[in-house]
Design an enzyme around this catalytic site. Structure first.
Site, mmCIF file in Angstrom:
data_model
loop_
_atom_site.group_PDB
_atom_site.id
_atom_site.type_symbol
_atom_site.label_atom_id
_atom_site.label_comp_id
_atom_site.label_asym_id
_atom_site.label_seq_id
_atom_site.Cartn_x
_atom_site.Cartn_y
_atom_site.Cartn_z
ATOM 1 N N ASP A 194 28.311 36.917 47.583
ATOM 2 C CA ASP A 194 29.384 35.997 47.929
ATOM 3 C C ASP A 194 29.041 34.541 47.605
ATOM 4 O OD1 ASP A 194 31.783 36.632 48.933
ATOM 5 O OD2 ASP A 194 31.213 36.602 51.045
ATOM 6 N N TYR A 232 18.095 43.246 51.257
ATOM 7 C CA TYR A 232 18.476 41.856 51.534
ATOM 8 C C TYR A 232 17.548 41.291 52.598
ATOM 9 C CZ TYR A 232 23.023 42.214 49.133
ATOM 10 O OH TYR A 232 24.017 42.352 48.194
#
Length: 283
Positions: free
Chosen positions: A64, A128
């Site tokens: 994002d 992540y």
């Protein structure tokens, strides 16, 4: 003599990293926007290598606006003019990096792969990390070298033990509907995912051993799964931080999972993009 033989394009797997703050995310966007995608710059650099057909990057993991990558991955097909040898992986990486300058985007490596390889669908897992900074009473206390690279939640210290207890509920296979943001692309996606790893560990700050850290503490939350839902990691981090702040109890995480409704997620609890890094894509 007959027409020149056109060789099949060469397919490559590239790993690349980027500082996400100045991009609208990794995916391509219309080029007239104020912020555009990392993919726009990758494909522009690739066109400067003078391929005989436009080069498209097929990106493994969508990130994002404001999210960083230590290593994302993509595959691309490079068709060179007849008679020209295919690039070696090293030549391709060097050529792309030359044309990516001065953007904070870098090709880490490139290698030839079979034409059946797909960067997104062949990935076995994605990892992540989310970086938290504790001990800041106000945003202005974030070290200048850490700005846009971590989240400093307001309030006092976090109860890490409670966060670790809450994290256990998220491990394994669940319907993560409550922990995803809905948009037009994702509403039809199956919400079941398997979280293979979730760890909360202390972490060094960037250069912090060179300056007085004033009681600042860095922590990393690490997540590993084959695939994640839209904004799932940021919602999980936000919920865990709410547990650490005493706004939620660990068992509330289990209740949020059981509700299976994204509207049940606590308002304003999603962690900001700045602390999130795609660490690696495994094949």
């Amino acid at each position: 003599p007959g027409p020149a033989m056109v060789c099949a394009p060469a397919r490559y797997l590239v790993f690349f990293q980027y500082f996400g703050t100045r991009y609208s995310g990794v995916m391509e966007t219309k080029s007239d926007q104020a912020l555009v995608g990392v993919q726009n710059y990758l494909e522009k650099a690739a066109q400067n290598l003078r391929p005989s057909a436009p080069i498209k990057f097929h990106i493994s993991s969508r990130t994002d606006t404001g999210v960083h990558a230590l290593a994302n991955a993509a595959h691309l097909d490079v068709q060179r003019a007849p008679g020209k040898a295919a690039f070696t992986g090293k030549q391709l990486a060097q050529g792309l990096n030359y044309h990516l300058n001065p953007e904070p985007i870098r090709i880490l490596s490139a290698q030839r792969v079979p034409s059946t390889f797909h960067a997104r669908f062949c990935a076995l897992s994605r990892t992540y990390i989310y970086r938290l900074l504790l001990g800041c009473a106000h945003r202005s206390q974030i070290p200048v070298f850490e700005r846009d690279l971590c989240w400093a939640p307001a309030g006092g210290p976090l109860d890490i033990q409670a966060m670790r207890e809450a994290a256990k509920f998220l491990l394994g296979t669940h319907d993560f509907s409550t922990f995803r943001s809905l948009n037009s692309d994702t509403s039809l996606q199956c919400p079941v995912r398997t979280l293979l790893q979730l760890e909360i560990q202390p972490s060094p700050g960037f250069l912090s051993h060179h300056y007085e850290p004033r009681g600042l503490e860095f922590w990393e939350v690490k997540f590993k799964s084959r695939a994640f839902l839209y904004r799932q990691v940021r919602r999980m981090v936000g919920a865990l931080v709410a547990v650490g702040q005493g706004k939620l109890a660990p068992h509330h995480i289990q209740e949020l999972l059981e509700v299976k409704d994204s509207r049940a997620f606590p308002a304003h609890a999603m962690a900001p993009a700045s602390g999130l890094f795609l660490k690696s894509v495994e094949y």
